[in-house]
Design an enzyme around this catalytic site. Structure first.
Site, mmCIF file in Angstrom:
data_model
loop_
_atom_site.group_PDB
_atom_site.id
_atom_site.type_symbol
_atom_site.label_atom_id
_atom_site.label_comp_id
_atom_site.label_asym_id
_atom_site.label_seq_id
_atom_site.Cartn_x
_atom_site.Cartn_y
_atom_site.Cartn_z
ATOM 1 N N SER A 1 0.842 -1.187 0.000
ATOM 2 C CA SER A 1 0.000 0.000 0.000
ATOM 3 C C SER A 1 0.894 1.261 0.000
ATOM 4 O O SER A 1 1.696 1.420 -0.910
ATOM 5 C CB SER A 1 -0.953 -0.031 1.198
ATOM 6 N N ASP B 1 -8.536 -5.207 -6.127
ATOM 7 C CA ASP B 1 -8.112 -4.090 -5.282
ATOM 8 C C ASP B 1 -8.574 -2.797 -5.938
ATOM 9 O O ASP B 1 -8.008 -2.360 -6.929
ATOM 10 C CB ASP B 1 -6.588 -4.100 -5.137
ATOM 11 N N HIS C 1 -7.019 -5.767 -1.643
ATOM 12 C CA HIS C 1 -5.814 -5.087 -1.154
ATOM 13 C C HIS C 1 -4.999 -6.019 -0.261
ATOM 14 O O HIS C 1 -3.836 -5.749 0.012
ATOM 15 C CB HIS C 1 -6.241 -3.833 -0.392
#
Length: 698
Positions: A560, A643, A675
């Site tokens: 991320s 995602d 994610h």
């Protein structure tokens, strides 16, 4: 076991003999002892990690003497987890299994007579804690989610999905049942990992009598709003008043573009008698969540963030006296942010959990007798140690029942003694496994950052760490970006697992992480590629001075914002690193702004859209794609197909750029993952590719 004992004695004699024959060499006796203790133990591996039981605290009996807890076990053969409930005395003792159904059970209520109502396959079941047959109470179509019973037991509050908008073609055109088309006129067309099919979770309230549920009232009356919040809101978004005459629910009553740009959730009260709804937090612009009444019903507490659009704002505890209509921010004067809270047993204090200096700890705050009093209530930290407190179950006569982790121990339930200030284990689900695992040492380390600030990092060492040897080293880059790196335990980014494969891991508490003051937390916003990236370089440069670090074998890994950090470091590291791994990282800030779903996050942390000139630095200097010309280091890229927070184009663009530059690179595409990586088999592939890449490149 005896074989290991004989071998251990032989090893000890050999090491002692070597020490006597080589007096000129300084032998670390603690190292010898450490190796003796670890002899015959295995190192943590990816499959072993997934064999651990995942523990959840489900509830206490009303007298506080027994704990009901859940244990989820993963099956590699079936590629799924199975959760069952267990019971154990809080003071310690033998446990017994309470449920054994094929599916996950969750406790909803424990009555004084020992009856336990629990959810199983979205239906309600009843069983006495002393044993006997389980009885199914409900069998309604679609089932019930996020169930809460009224204090008097006469009503039930729950949620279910309601079709509001005709976004999906099969709903809009009944004669085209084989079609699969989505139609939108506004934003919020997708969120996290799913497209909006026009169905919204709504709260419902109904009469309840021994499993019979009366006509349910939709508290949002068919409106296009979510409660609980999407995508991660749950039962904590609902509350009953102690008298059972009203319910509270959390909701962001916005839709379309405004929904995507705002964090303005409010707490609404629905009165069962008048059937009127009141917004209790009107005029409070940020997140308002986790409502919890004091036992007398006069005072309500909740968590509140001040700024609309800022999801990582300081989280405060607000009190509201319903009779005097007075609101008081209990923690406004405190330089920290609250994770979660609960009332004390005597209702005179509030216990809460907050990140502090690389851990998450317990705090308490005394409630003023008069909310008009402007004096700042005293906040006291009541736990301290190299562990995280991750949840508060309830206060008992003996102390607080809590959940806790460390970087080398998964979640278990503990009794925190308020007098001795010690954690005593109640559950010991994974003790046998850990007894067979060679331990990894975890230490804190301070570095001077480039701006002179003290920068804290956790350093995790391999089993049998020997300071006379040289080790490959990994810089771990945390996501968030305003997420704390504490003593948490992950089943993917697991530091114990990484260290057990022979790597030293350093995990800095760089700029943007809570636990070091509100300013430190806020400093990363609009400065993604600035001081936080320099913090990472300061931390790894400082550690690399140690003689046991192999400077030719240093890598950087993260997901991320951590994946973004890896992409940024790849263009500015000036030869420090020999390998990179990025999972679902942001690569091109311009295209990311155009495809991510929670625009409030992008607007606050990046400054706003790319077409506004005041945000130019974000989309140029702090944009990884603009540093690709300097990429020259092997890179592994993971990307989830579902995602929508960091959409697939980010990983594909980065991989394509690396290949076109003839850089050794690899793309691992997980089409069914979001994610995160939730499937056990996919997680094993993830780990094998992760460590396989490190072996190839470090």
């Amino acid at each position: 076991m005896r074989k290991y004992t004989v071998l251990a004695v032989a090893l000890m004699l050999a090491l002692t003999s070597f020490a006597q024959r080589a007096p000129e060499k300084k032998i670390d006796k603690s190292l010898i002892t450490n190796r003796m203790q670890n002899f015959g133990k295995e190192v943590m591996g990816p499959e072993r990690l997934w064999e651990l039981g995942r523990v959840s605290a489900e509830g206490l009996t009303p007298d506080g003497r027994q704990l009901i807890y859940g244990v989820s076990k993963y099956s590699f053969d079936e590629n799924k987890s199975e959760k069952n409930l267990f019971v154990v005395p809080v003071k310690g003792g033998d446990f017994f299994q309470f449920t054994a159904g094929d599916g996950g059970e969750s406790v909803l209520q424990v009555k004084d007579n020992g009856e336990v109502i629990y959810s199983y396959k979205n239906q309600l079941w009843l069983k006495n804690i002393k044993g006997g047959e389980a009885k199914q109470l409900t069998n309604g179509e679609g089932g019930l989610e996020n169930v809460k019973f009224s204090p008097n037991g006469k009503h039930i509050l729950f949620s279910k999905a309601v079709l509001v908008n005709m976004n999906h073609s099969v709903d809009k055109y009944a004669d085209l049942s084989k079609s699969n088309v989505y139609i939108y006129d506004d934003l919020d067309y997708r969120h996290w990992d799913s497209f909006n099919d026009g169905r919204f979770n709504h709260p419902f309230v109904a009469t309840y009598d021994q499993g019979k549920i009366g006509e349910a009232i939709d508290l949002l009356a068919g409106e296009p709003f979510y409660s609980p919040q999407a995508p991660f809101g749950g039962i904590e978004d609902f509350a009953w008043s102690p008298d059972g005459n009203s319910v509270l629910y959390v909701c962001k009553k916005k839709s379309g573009k405004e929904y995507a740009k705002s964090t303005d959730t409010d707490i609404y009260r629905y009165d069962l008698i008048s059937r009127r709804t009141t917004n209790l937090t009107e005029g409070m612009d940020g997140y308002d969540t986790h409502p919890l009444y004091k036992a007398d019903g006069r005072v309500l507490a909740w968590l509140s963030m001040k700024t609309d659009g800022y999801e990582a704002d300081k989280n405060d505890i607000i009190l509201w006296d319903a009779i005097a209509d007075i609101k008081l921010n209990l923690t406004a004067h405190w330089d920290g942010t609250v994770n979660t809270f609960t009332w004390s047993k005597d209702n005179r204090k509030i216990y809460f959990i907050a990140p502090i200096r690389g851990t998450s700890q317990l705090f308490e705050i005394k409630i003023p007798s008069n909310l008009k009093n402007k004096a700042q209530p005293k906040i006291e930290q009541i736990s301290e140690g190299q562990f995280d407190i991750t949840g508060i179950v309830r206060e008992t006569e003996e102390g607080l029942v809590v959940t806790s982790t460390t970087m080398t121990r998964a979640t278990e339930v503990y009794l925190y003694n308020l007098k001795s200030k010690k954690l005593n284990p109640i559950t010991k689900v994974n003790d046998e496994v850990y007894a067979q695992i060679a331990p990894t040492k975890v230490e804190g380390r301070f570095t001077k950052a480039s701006d002179g600030q003290d920068l804290f990092s956790w350093v995790i060492y391999p089993p049998d760490f020997d300071p006379t040897k040289k080790y490959p080293t990994l810089l771990y880059c945390q996501g968030g970006p305003q997420a704390a790196t504490t003593q948490s335990y992950s089943f993917r980014w697991n530091f114990q697992l990484m260290a057990s494969q022979g790597y030293i891991v350093i995990a800095p508490n760089r700029r943007g992480m809570p636990g070091w003051g509100v300013k430190w937390n806020e400093d990363i916003s609009k400065d993604w590629g600035g001081q936080s990236i320099r913090d990472y370089l300061s931390a790894i440069d400082d550690l690399a001075k140690e003689s046991y670090i192999d400077r030719d074998r240093i890598g950087a890994v993260g997901a991320s914002y951590g994946g973004y950090s890896v992409f940024m470091l790849a263009g500015v590291h000036e030869g420090r690193f020999r390998s990179f791994i990025s999972h679902c990282g942001l690569f091109d800030m311009t295209s990311w702004y155009g495809t991510t779903e929670e625009l409030f996050f992008a607007n606050h942390d990046l400054g706003g859209p790319y077409w506004n000139k005041e945000n130019e630095k974000t989309y140029t200097e702090f944009n990884p794609i603009n540093h690709v010309a300097k990429w020259d280091t092997p890179i592994l890229i993971f990307q989830g197909g579902k995602d929508y927070r960091v959409p697939i184009g980010q990983g594909l663009e980065a991989f394509q750029a690396a290949r076109l530059k003839d850089i050794k690179s690899r793309l691992v595409y997980l089409p069914e993952e979001n994610h995160w990586v939730l499937s056990g088999h996919n997680a094993q592939v993830w780990h094998r590719e992760f460590f396989g890449w490190l072996k190839e490149t470090l």
